[in-house]
Design an enzyme around this catalytic site. Structure first.
Site, PDB file in Angstrom:
ATOM      1  N   GLY A 188     103.280   4.255  67.820  1.00 20.54           N
ATOM      2  CA  GLY A 188     102.233   5.060  67.205  1.00 20.54           C
ATOM      3  C   GLY A 188     101.316   5.763  68.181  1.00 20.54           C
ATOM      4  O   GLY A 188     100.450   6.547  67.768  1.00 20.54           O
ATOM      5  N   LYS A 189     101.489   5.546  69.475  1.00 17.37           N
ATOM      6  CA  LYS A 189     100.624   6.200  70.456  1.00 17.37           C
ATOM      7  C   LYS A 189     100.997   7.675  70.623  1.00 17.37           C
ATOM      8  O   LYS A 189     102.065   8.111  70.203  1.00 17.37           O
ATOM      9  CB  LYS A 189     100.736   5.497  71.820  1.00 17.37           C
ATOM     10  CG  LYS A 189     100.462   4.011  71.778  1.00 17.37           C
ATOM     11  CD  LYS A 189      99.081   3.673  71.245  1.00 17.37           C
ATOM     12  CE  LYS A 189      98.834   2.167  71.340  1.00 17.37           C
ATOM     13  NZ  LYS A 189      97.554   1.764  70.715  1.00 17.37           N
TER      14      LYS A 189
END
Length: 365
Positions: A188-189
């Site tokens: 999710g970064k």
């Protein structure tokens, strides 16, 4: 219209073909741990962050731990020394300090939700050895002020850059603003792998060498162990995938900025407070976090209109069962943030049309 908070598949879809090629390249190489892919990514990411060294690590948490463990090996810190850390961070920042046998000291945030330099000064004791600046939500902490305090008191500074890939502070990239920085490449970064991954960036040759040993059983030559190390290596597959995505990171961050700019311009509701942007840098807009006193009704209002949200984070670290010894403490500003924060959808896969729709729904709340 249904708008997901984050669609991993949609974020990665533009790179599917190149990622598949990278996976095949690794598979056919026959070398799957600490090989050419990791070395190449380390070189590229160090260059991107403006540092001399990058060491690929198995996760962001492991990267945080290894920086502190390496400083212990180097004699820079010792067991039970103190590390000043934001009270409102994700718990990983604090867990790393505990796992390294050090003592977390919690500091309240500033108006930007980052560690408040004026609070740091109040907390320094003879046992203080490190300041951990967390670039929360993707906006850089005030590093000049923090580094000045560190210089005055002979302290080390590290960045928790898990959320700040590509963010800048006075023209310099996050990850190159301190003695060392820990990065996360969780999917999710802004720069996400297809699984776990992390890195440490630094200009310190001794630190880089020590971390390289620690991540690999304390060994540089197989079966010769110089230190009591761990197995915290970034694997070849994730490194190859990160190499595909790194050249597009600034482009993807620019897409996030378009969404953020739309929110900042279009959302006009006195019940909803927008993020405050510091003049000292440019966020990478990992998260777009608003504040509202009626959070549950706000979330339900968006949900009823097909909009998913998230909360980063619902429970502050000092109220977690894991740190029960802190549960009776009070950090008012931290508690307010954790009580009121809501993260809106923002990613390279979201569209301006969706952002305008979300803003309109919020204005009707």
């Amino acid at each position: 219209m249904t708008i997901p908070f984050l669609d991993y598949k949609a974020v990665n879809q533009p790179y599917f073909e190149k990622i598949e090629e990278a996976v095949k390249r690794v598979l056919r190489s026959g070398w799957y741990v600490l090989g050419k892919e990791v070395s190449a990514f380390e070189k590229d990411y160090a260059s991107y962050c403006g540092t001399k060294h990058c060491i690929g690590i198995s996760s962001g948490l492991d990267a945080l731990v290894l920086v502190l463990e390496a400083w212990k090996e180097m004699g820079k810190v010792k067991a039970e020394d103190q590390v000043i850390v934001p009270a409102n961070t994700y718990i990983a920042s604090i867990l790393a300090i505990s796992k390294a046998g050090l003592d977390p000291v919690l500091a309240e945030p500033d108006i930007y939700c980052n560690i408040n330099p004026s609070e740091i000064e109040k907390l320094i004791t003879p046992k203080t050895k490190v300041i951990m600046a967390v670039h929360l939500y993707g906006q850089c902490a005030d590093m000049d002020a923090i580094n000045e305090i560190a210089k005055k008191h002979d302290l080390l500074v590290m960045e928790d850059s898990a959320q700040s890939q590509g963010a800048t502070y006075k023209g310099k990239k996050a990850g190159g603003l301190s003695n060392a920085a820990a990065h996360s490449f969780y999917p999710g970064k802004n720069l996400g792998a297809i699984g776990e991954g992390g890195a440490v960036t630094t200009d310190d040759q001794e630190l880089a060498t020590t971390i390289s040993l620690l991540r690999n059983y304390g060994s540089e030559v197989k079966y010769h162990n110089q230190l009591k190390g761990l197995n915290n290596r970034l694997d070849e597959l994730q490194a190859a995938i990160l190499r595909v995505k790194l050249p597009y990171l600034d482009q993807d961050n620019a897409k996030r900025k378009l969404i953020a700019d739309t929110y900042l311009k279009k959302i006009q509701n006195p019940k909803v407070s927008l993020p405050i942007i510091a003049e000292h840098g440019t966020p990478n807009w990992h998260l777009f976090v608003v504040m509202t006193k009626d959070r549950e009704s706000f979330i339900q209002h968006l949900k009823a209109n097909g909009i998913q949200t998230a909360i980063h984070y619902p429970i502050p670290p000092h109220k977690q069962p894991a740190y029960s010894e802190w549960n009776d403490r009070s950090y008012p500003e931290t508690e307010r943030i954790h009580k009121e924060c809501v993260s809106l959808p923002i990613s390279p896969a979201h569209t301006l049309k969706e952002a305008v729709f979300i803003a309109n729904i919020i204005n009707n709340f």
